[in-house]
Design an enzyme around this catalytic site. Structure first.
Site, PDB file in Angstrom:
ATOM      1  N   HIS A 354       0.812  -1.217   0.000  1.00 29.91           N
ATOM      2  CA  HIS A 354       0.000   0.000   0.000  1.00 29.91           C
ATOM      3  C   HIS A 354       0.843   1.263   0.000  1.00 29.91           C
ATOM      4  O   HIS A 354       0.420   2.292  -0.515  1.00 29.91           O
ATOM      5  CB  HIS A 354      -0.986  -0.040   1.165  1.00 29.91           C
ATOM      6  CG  HIS A 354      -2.071  -1.038   0.907  1.00 29.91           C
ATOM      7  ND1 HIS A 354      -2.308  -2.115   1.723  1.00 29.91           N
ATOM      8  CD2 HIS A 354      -2.935  -1.148  -0.124  1.00 29.91           C
ATOM      9  CE1 HIS A 354      -3.290  -2.833   1.208  1.00 29.91           C
ATOM     10  NE2 HIS A 354      -3.688  -2.269   0.090  1.00 29.91           N
ATOM     11  N   CYS A 666      -8.251  -3.827 -12.058  1.00 28.54           N
ATOM     12  CA  CYS A 666      -7.719  -2.598 -11.464  1.00 28.54           C
ATOM     13  C   CYS A 666      -6.440  -2.838 -10.669  1.00 28.54           C
ATOM     14  O   CYS A 666      -5.866  -1.909 -10.122  1.00 28.54           O
ATOM     15  CB  CYS A 666      -8.769  -1.943 -10.574  1.00 28.54           C
ATOM     16  SG  CYS A 666      -9.158  -2.935  -9.130  1.00 28.54           S
TER      17      CYS A 666
HETATM   18  C1  PEP Z   1      -5.957  -5.126  -5.509  1.00 25.06           C
HETATM   19  O1  PEP Z   1      -5.927  -5.849  -4.519  1.00 25.06           O
HETATM   20  O2  PEP Z   1      -5.546  -5.463  -6.644  1.00 25.06           O
HETATM   21  C2  PEP Z   1      -6.504  -3.766  -5.413  1.00 25.06           C
HETATM   22  C3  PEP Z   1      -6.671  -3.020  -6.481  1.00 25.06           C
HETATM   23  O3  PEP Z   1      -6.762  -3.299  -4.160  1.00 25.06           O
HETATM   24  P1  PEP Z   1      -5.645  -2.725  -3.167  1.00 25.06           P
HETATM   25  O4  PEP Z   1      -4.350  -2.639  -3.933  1.00 25.06           O
HETATM   26  O5  PEP Z   1      -6.134  -1.409  -2.712  1.00 25.06           O
HETATM   27  O6  PEP Z   1      -5.614  -3.764  -2.091  1.00 25.06           O
END
Ligand code: PEP
Ligand code: MG
Length: 741
Positions: A354, A666
Site C-alpha cells: 500500500h 484494477c
Molecule cells: C488489488 O488488490 O488489486 C486492489 C486493487 O486493491 P488494493 O491494492 O487497494 O488492495
C-alpha cells in the site's frame, strides 16, 4: 568520562584530530592499552579511523570487509562482545600493519543508530584478562554516544573523503515510476554533538521527567478528544499505548542513562535503538508491536526534548529528499512533508504494497525490495533514483549525472508526445474499444487522472485520504471528499470502493487486536459487516454526494456471495435514508472487487448479482499463490504473467461473459505494459491503471491487434513455464509496441 569524550569530539580541530583525541580519552578512562574506532565506509567495510595503541600508520589503511575479523563480529552484534585469547579466535583477521599481535583481549561494541551500524569501538589489553559487567556497560555507554558522532555530517564527510567512496548502484523493484535527483535522507538525523553529555545530572533528570509528563499529557489530550469519548476498540488501543508510555521500566532505563552522564535525548535515543534492534529479531507479532510502540514513544521523547532545548525540528526533511527506510506504511508516507520528498527507497515492500499505492498517488518515484540499502548510503549522498529501471545510483560521477539528465529530458518529451496524440478513447488496430480508466485515492491523483484523460476512475480507494489519522472520518468529511472527487471528475464514471481497512491500512481507531496474518485477517468487507453502522454511514455519504446522479459503489475483499447479500441489505437502508432526506442518487450500480480465490469459485453466481466487477490482482494473486504481496523474498517468486495466473483470469473473464456483467482489472498488473497486453489478449475490455500510466497504456492499445494477441495468450496459457513474460516481451518488441513512458 562522557564529558571528556564530548569535549574531544566538540574541539574545533579537523575531524581526524578530534577522533584521535577521543580514542586517547577513552583508552585513558577505561585503562585500556588500545582503543580503536572503526567507521563504516561507503561500501560497508570498516576502516580504522583512529587508534590509541595500534600503529598510527594503520589509520585508514586498515580496512576490514563487511563481516571480516572480530570487528565484523562486533558490527553484527547488538551490544559489546568480549573475546579472550584473540589470536586463536576463528574470526581473527591478522593485519600486520596494526601491530595488533601484542594484545590478547578484545572488547568491541557496535555503534548502532536507527538500526544501522555506523562503526565499531574497540578496547584491547596486553594482559589476558576477562571483561566484567562494568567494563561492558562502560563501553556500551560510550558506544551509544559515539554512534551519534559517527552519524554527524562532519565525521561522515571525513569518512567519505577517502577514495573509497565509489559510485554504487542498488537495484530493487519499481513500485512507483519516475526519475529524480536528490539527496539521501533518513528519518532520524543525528543529535547535535553539543547536547550529548549531561552537565548537571539532577537538572537533566528534571528535564526528562517534565518531557515524560508532557508526552503523557499529550496522549491524555488525545484520549479526551470528542472522537474518542465513547468507549470502543480505538480507545482501548490508545489506552494501551498510554499505558506503555507510563510503564516505569523504559523510563527507568532512560533515567539510568542520564545518571550515567548522558543527556535525556541521548539516553532516550539509546532505548529507541535497543527497541529497533530487538524489533528486527522479535519472533512474535505481539512482541513486535510492543517494541514498535516503544520505538515510537522513545522517538517522540527525543524529539520533544530536542525541541525544548531550542534545536531546530530535526524531523524536518532536507529539500529534494530521497528517503531511505527499511519499511514504511502508507499512513507514514502521507504524514511526511511531501513537498520535500522526491523519491523513496525501501529495503522491504513490493509493487502491490500500500505504500506503493500512496507513492504512485503522490507521483513520488520509488523502488523497494533493496535489502541492505541503508547500510551503503549516508545522509546527504547525492542520489539518482531511476525508478523506471528499478535502480538508484548513489554518489554518481558527473558524467553519469549528465547522461541521466538527458534521458530525463527525453522521457518528458516522449510522455508529452503520447499525451498530445493520446487523448480520446483507445481502439485497437482492429477496431475494438478498450476503455482505460485510472485508480485514485487522493484528490491529487483524481486530478492527474483527468489531466491524463482517463475515461473515468475505475477504482477510488476511499480509505486512502483518511489514512494518516487515528480515527474514522466523520460523515461530513466523507460527503465533502466524495463530492469533491465527483466535481473534479466532471461527470466521468467513478467506482467508489468502500473502506478497505485492515492489513497495513488500519487506522489506530480500529486496532484492538493482534493478528498473526493481518492480510488474511479482519479486513475490508469483514470489518464493514462487523461494524454495520460505519458501513451504512459511508454508503449514505456516497449516496448523498451522488444525489440525482449515478452512483457506482463496490465492496472489497468479498469471499462469498452471502457477504454481497449482507452488504446490499445495508446499502438498501442507507439509500432509503438518503431518499427520505431527498438526496437519493438517480441510479445505483453495485459492484464487487474480485480479490479472493473463493469468490472466483462462485464466479458466475456472484457476478450475476452484480452490475459490474473489477479484478484486484494485487490481492487475488497473493492469495492464489499464497505469497505475501509485501514480502521481499516473494517479489520474484511468482509472476502475474504465468500460466496459473492467466488461467485464473481467463476463468473470471468467461464467468463474467456468461453472467453478462461488465468486468475490469484494477490491480497493478493492468499498469504493467506487458500485463496490459496479456489482459487485452484475455479479452478484458476495461483496464484501470495508475494515473501516470494512462497515456502509455492507451498507446499500447492503439498499436495492438486483438486477434494476434489472443492467439499468443491462448498458446502461452498452456505452457508449463514459471513465467511467460519474456515471450510477451518479445511479442511486444516485434510488434513495435511502446513499453516505456
Ligand atoms: C488489488 O488488490 O488489486 C486492489 C486493487 O486493491 P488494493 O491494492 O487497494 O488492495
Ligand atoms: Mg485489494
Amino acid at each position: 568520562m562522557l564529558r571528556a569524550v564530548r569535549d574531544a569530539v566538540g574541539h574545533p580541530a579537523p575531524a581526524p584530530v578530534r577522533l584521535a583525541k577521543v580514542v586517547d580519552v577513552i583508552a585513558k578512562v577505561l585503562r585500556a592499552d588500545v582503543c580503536s574506532l572503526y567507521l563504516r565506509q561507503r561500501d560497508g567495510a570498516m576502516a580504522l579511523a583512529a587508534t590509541h595503541g595500534l600503529r598510527a600508520e594503520a589509520v585508514f589503511s586498515t580496512r576490514l570487509a563487511p563481516g571480516e575479523g572480530l570487528v565484523g563480529l562486533a558490527a553484527a552484534a547488538t551490544g559489546p562482545i568480549a573475546i579472550q585469547d584473540v589470536q586463536n579466535h576463528p574470526s581473527f583477521a591478522y593485519r600486520p600493519e596494526t601491530g595488533e599481535d601484542a594484545y590478547s583481549t578484545f572488547l568491541g561494541a557496535p555503534l548502532l543508530r536507527s538500526g544501522i551500524v555506523g562503526g565499531v569501538l574497540v578496547i584491547q589489553h596486553v594482559a589476558d584478562r576477562s571483561y566484567d559487567d562494568d567494563d561492558i556497560e562502560a563501553l556500551a555507554i560510550v558506544a551509544s554516544l559515539m554512534a551519534e558522532v559517527a552519524a554527524d555530517p562532519d565525521f561522515l564527510a571525513f569518512v567519505a573523503n577517502d577514495e573509497n567512496a565509489p559510485t554504487a548502484r542498488i537495484a530493487g523493484i519499481r513500485i512507483s515510476p519516475g526519475l529524480s535527483i536528490g539527496v539521501a535522507a533518513m528519518r532520524d538525523p543525528p543529535l547535535p554533538i553539543q547536547r550529548m553529555v549531561a552537565e548537571d545530572i539532577p537538572f537533566e533528570i528534571k528535564r526528562l521527567e517534565s518531557a515524560v509528563e508532557r508526552m503523557l499529557g499529550e496522549l491524555d489530550n488525545l484520549l479526551s478528544t470528542p472522537d474518542l469519548q465513547t468507549s470502543g476498540e480505538h480507545r482501548d488501543v490508545l489506552e494501551a499505548f498510554r499505558l506503555a508510555a507510563s510503564d516505569d521500566a523504559w523510563i527507568r532505563r532512560i533515567r539510568k542513562g542520564v545518571e550515567q552522564g548522558m543527556t535525556a535525548e541521548v539516553a532516550a535515543r539509546r532505548v529507541q535503538t535497543e527497541a529497533r534492534v530487538r524489533l528486527r529479531r522479535a519472533p512474535s507479532a505481539y512482541l513486535r508491536e510492543r517494541l514498535a510502540d516503544l520505538d515510537d514513544l522513545a522517538g517522540r521523547l527525543v524529539r520533544g526534548l530536542a525541541l525544548e532545548a531550542g534545536e531546530p525540528d530535526f524531523a524536518e526533511l532536507p529539500k529534494q529528499s530521497i528517503l531511505f527506510a527499511h519499511a514504511m506504511g502508507p499512513a507514514e508516507l502521507l504524514e511526511l512533508d511531501r513537498s520535500r520528498i522526491v523519491g523513496l527507497v525501501l529495503e522491504e515492500g513490493s509493487l502491490s504494497s500500500h505504500v506503493a499505492v500512496v507513492a504512485r498517488a503522490l507521483s513520488i518515484p520509488a523502488i523497494a525490495g533493496v535489502p541492505g540499502a541503508l547500510s551503503i548510503v549516508q545522509p546527504g549522498d547525492q542520489i539518482i533514483l531511476d525508478a523506471d529501471h528499478a535502480q538508484a545510483l548513489l554518489r554518481p560521477a558527473a558524467q553519469v549525472l549528465s547522461t541521466f539528465k538527458a534521458s530525463a529530458a527525453a522521457r518528458s518529451a516522449r510522455k508529452a508526445s503520447y499525451a498530445n496524440t493520446g487523448h480520446g478513447p483507445a481502439h485497437t488496430r482492429d477496431g475494438h474499444r478498450i476503455s482505460i480508466m485510472a485508480n485514485a485515492g487522493l484528490l491529487l491523483d483524481v486530478e492527474t487522472a483527468i489531466n491524463e484523460d482517463a475515461e473515468g476512475i475505475g477504482l477510488f480507494r476511499t480509505e486512502l485520504s483518511f489514512l494518516g489519522r487515528s480515527g474514522l472520518p466523520t460523515l461530513d468529511e466523507q460527503i465533502a471528499l466524495y463530492s469533491e472527487v465527483r466535481r473534479i471528475s466532471g461527470g466521468r464514471p467513478i467506482a467508489f470502493r468502500t473502506f478497505d481497512h485492515g492489513g497495513d491500512k488500519t487506522p489506530a481507531a480500529l486496532i484492538n487486536h493482534r493478528e498473526a496474518n493481518p492480510a488474511l485477517g479482519w479486513r475490508a468487507i469483514r470489518i464493514a459487516l462487523d461494524l454495520p453502522d460505519s458501513l451504512r454511514e459511508q454508503l449514505y455519504a456516497l449516496a448523498v454526494a451522488a444525489a440525482n446522479d449515478d452512483l457506482n459503489v463496490m465492496f472489497p475483499m468479498v469471499a462469498e456471495v452471502d457477504e454481497i447479500r449482507q452488504a446490499r441489505a445495508i446499502l438498501g437502508v442507507a439509500l432509503n435514508q438518503a431518499a427520505s432526506d431527498g438526496k437519493a442518487p438517480r441510479r445505483v450500480n453495485v459492484g464487487v472487487a474480485i480479490e479472493t480465490p473463493s469468490l472466483v469459485w462462485q464466479g458466475e453466481r456472484a457476478l450475476r448479482r452484480m452490475d459490474f466487477a473489477t479484478v484486484g490482482t494485487n490481492d487475488l494473486l497473493q492469495f492464489t499463490f499464497a505469497a505475501d504481496r509485501d514480502g521481499v523474498r516473494m517479489n520474484d517468486r511468482y509472476d502475474s504473467l504465468s500460466p496459473p495466473a492467466l488461467s485464473m483470469l481467463r476463468h473470471i473473464v468467461r464467468a463474467a461473459r456468461r453472467a453478462g456483467t461488465p468486468l475490469s482489472v484494477c490491480g497493478e498488473m493492468a499498469s504493467d505494459p506487458l500485463g496490459a497486453i496479456a489482459l487485452a489478449g484475455l479479452g478484458i475490455k476495461n483496464l484501470s491503471v495508475s494515473p501516470s500510466s494512462v497515456s502509455l497504456i492507451k498507446e499500447i492499445v492503439r498499436n495492438l491487434d486483438t486477434t494476434t494477441v489472443k492467439k499468443l495468450i491462448d498458446e502461452l496459457i498452456d505452457s508449463e513455464e514459471h513465467s511467460v513474460r519474456s515471450q510477451i516481451h518479445e511479442f511486444a518488441v516485434s510488434h513495435g509496441l511502446p513499453l516505456e513512458e
